[in-house]
Scaffold this motif. Structure first.
Motif, mmCIF file in Angstrom:
data_model
loop_
_atom_site.group_PDB
_atom_site.id
_atom_site.type_symbol
_atom_site.label_atom_id
_atom_site.label_comp_id
_atom_site.label_asym_id
_atom_site.label_seq_id
_atom_site.Cartn_x
_atom_site.Cartn_y
_atom_site.Cartn_z
ATOM 1 N N TRP A 70 0.886 -1.067 0.059
ATOM 2 C CA TRP A 70 -0.037 0.071 -0.121
ATOM 3 C C TRP A 70 0.893 1.261 -0.158
ATOM 4 N N LEU A 71 2.038 1.295 0.584
ATOM 5 C CA LEU A 71 2.924 2.433 0.777
ATOM 6 C C LEU A 71 3.366 2.629 -0.444
ATOM 7 N N LEU A 72 3.908 1.423 -1.032
ATOM 8 C CA LEU A 72 4.535 1.678 -2.316
ATOM 9 C C LEU A 72 3.379 2.009 -3.397
ATOM 10 N N GLY A 73 2.513 1.551 -3.349
ATOM 11 C CA GLY A 73 1.614 2.061 -4.298
ATOM 12 C C GLY A 73 1.246 3.540 -4.276
ATOM 13 N N LEU A 74 1.590 3.983 -3.149
ATOM 14 C CA LEU A 74 1.052 5.624 -3.155
ATOM 15 C C LEU A 74 1.969 6.291 -4.126
ATOM 16 N N ARG A 75 3.079 5.795 -4.831
ATOM 17 C CA ARG A 75 3.784 6.668 -5.400
ATOM 18 C C ARG A 75 4.097 5.628 -6.832
ATOM 19 N N ASP A 76 3.841 4.353 -6.729
ATOM 20 C CA ASP A 76 3.883 3.567 -7.820
ATOM 21 C C ASP A 76 2.825 3.049 -8.500
ATOM 22 N N VAL A 79 1.742 -0.943 -9.151
ATOM 23 C CA VAL A 79 1.312 -1.921 -8.184
ATOM 24 C C VAL A 79 0.007 -1.637 -7.603
ATOM 25 N N ARG A 80 -0.834 -0.610 -8.093
ATOM 26 C CA ARG A 80 -2.109 -0.361 -7.889
ATOM 27 C C ARG A 80 -3.023 -1.380 -8.163
ATOM 28 N N ALA A 81 -2.788 -2.279 -9.027
ATOM 29 C CA ALA A 81 -3.677 -3.035 -9.474
ATOM 30 C C ALA A 81 -3.831 -4.524 -8.785
ATOM 31 N N SER A 82 -3.040 -4.543 -7.634
ATOM 32 C CA SER A 82 -2.337 -5.790 -7.030
ATOM 33 C C SER A 82 -3.563 -5.834 -5.810
ATOM 34 N N LEU A 83 -3.909 -6.936 -5.373
ATOM 35 C CA LEU A 83 -4.914 -7.138 -4.425
ATOM 36 C C LEU A 83 -4.301 -6.634 -2.797
ATOM 37 N N ASP A 84 -3.317 -6.889 -2.702
ATOM 38 C CA ASP A 84 -2.430 -6.169 -1.432
ATOM 39 C C ASP A 84 -2.582 -4.618 -1.251
#
Length: 278
Positions: A70-76, A79-84
């Motif tokens: 989630w933290l990584l997805g805030l800027r990348d 990874v936003r399509a991942s379930l996590d």
């Protein structure tokens, strides 16, 4: 509070927190029947820190993976399509209803909501709601199919558990089944969803637990509170593993029957004047 009371209530909290039978309702009923007083909403909230610590340890890998993604997805964006990543948002958004309702109705939850007429009635009424969900739910969806709508609906279901007798896990499992989730998927999200609400509620209640909220409320010592919470943690950890195995292979009807039986018993004790509703 006596040591026997603290130990018994710690055991009850650990046994019932993750079952769809209402741990807060059980603590209220146990206090009334065996100790003729109420341990209070704050005692319930703090002992839940023990069972929630069990969740944090049991699901540590999942929690770390979801938080990191989630933290990584805030800027990348990749990874936003991942379930996590999505699960991180589902837990955050799903936690909002119980936070809002808990803040607005804090006084009612600590007073009128703990009336045993209310507890017994909600045990029975929501038993039938759970039975309907178990019967009607198609259980065709897994966490891979989980959507924000599901998180919001289950978040509001969790908020209903602010009323002792409803059950946090019972409410979320019921909502999950009505959304056609499998029992195991609903249970796993239920465990994750409870973390923010229970941890914050327990932390904010630590100061209140050592002050009697009303006449007839038992007050634990620091040592008793620590022991009760530790017992709840140990038993709660074992209960998580058992429940996940159970729901994967069995229906929830046994909990429906248990809730109806317990609610009926409490109503009978109230009607005969054996115990007091407040």
């Amino acid at each position: 509070m006596t040591w026997v009371e603290a130990i018994v209530l710690g055991i009850v909290q650990g046994l019932t927190e993750f079952l769809p039978v209402s741990s807060s309702g059980h603590l209220r009923i146990t206090s009334a029947i065996f100790f003729d007083r109420d341990a209070g909403a704050s005692f319930t909230a703090v002992t839940q820190l023990g069972t929630e610590a069990a969740v944090l340890i049991y699901f540590a890998k999942d929690i770390w993976r979801i938080t990191r993604t989630w933290l990584l997805g805030l800027r990348d964006r990749s990874v936003r399509a991942s379930l996590d990543y999505r699960m991180g948002w589902y837990v955050i958004v799903g936690s909002i209803p119980i936070g809002l309702f808990g803040f607005v109705f804090k006084d009612q939850i600590r007073t009128a909501g703990r009336n045993l007429w209310v507890v017994a009635t909600t045990l029975i009424v929501f038993a039938f709601v759970l039975a309907f969900a178990e019967y009607w739910g198609r259980q065709t969806r897994t966490l891979e199919n989980f959507r924000m709508r599901d998180g919001v609906v289950m978040g509001f279901a969790q908020a209903m558990a602010l009323i002792p007798g409803v059950s946090r896990s019972g409410g979320t499992l019921t909502a999950g089944l009505l959304l056609n989730l499998t029992r195991e998927a609903a249970a796993r999200y239920s465990f994750l969803l409870a973390i923010p609400a229970v941890v914050m509620s327990g932390i904010f209640s630590v100061g209140d637990v050592f002050e009697p909220a009303a006449p007839g409320t038992s007050v634990p010592s620091v040592a008793q509170m620590v022991v009760a919470t530790a017992i709840a943690f140990a038993i709660g950890y074992a209960a998580i593993a058992w429940l996940l195995r159970y729901v994967a292979h069995h229906t929830l009807y046994v909990f429906v029957l248990y809730r109806v039986a317990l609610g009926t018993l409490v109503l009978a004790l109230l009607l005969t004047g054996t115990i007091s509703a407040t």
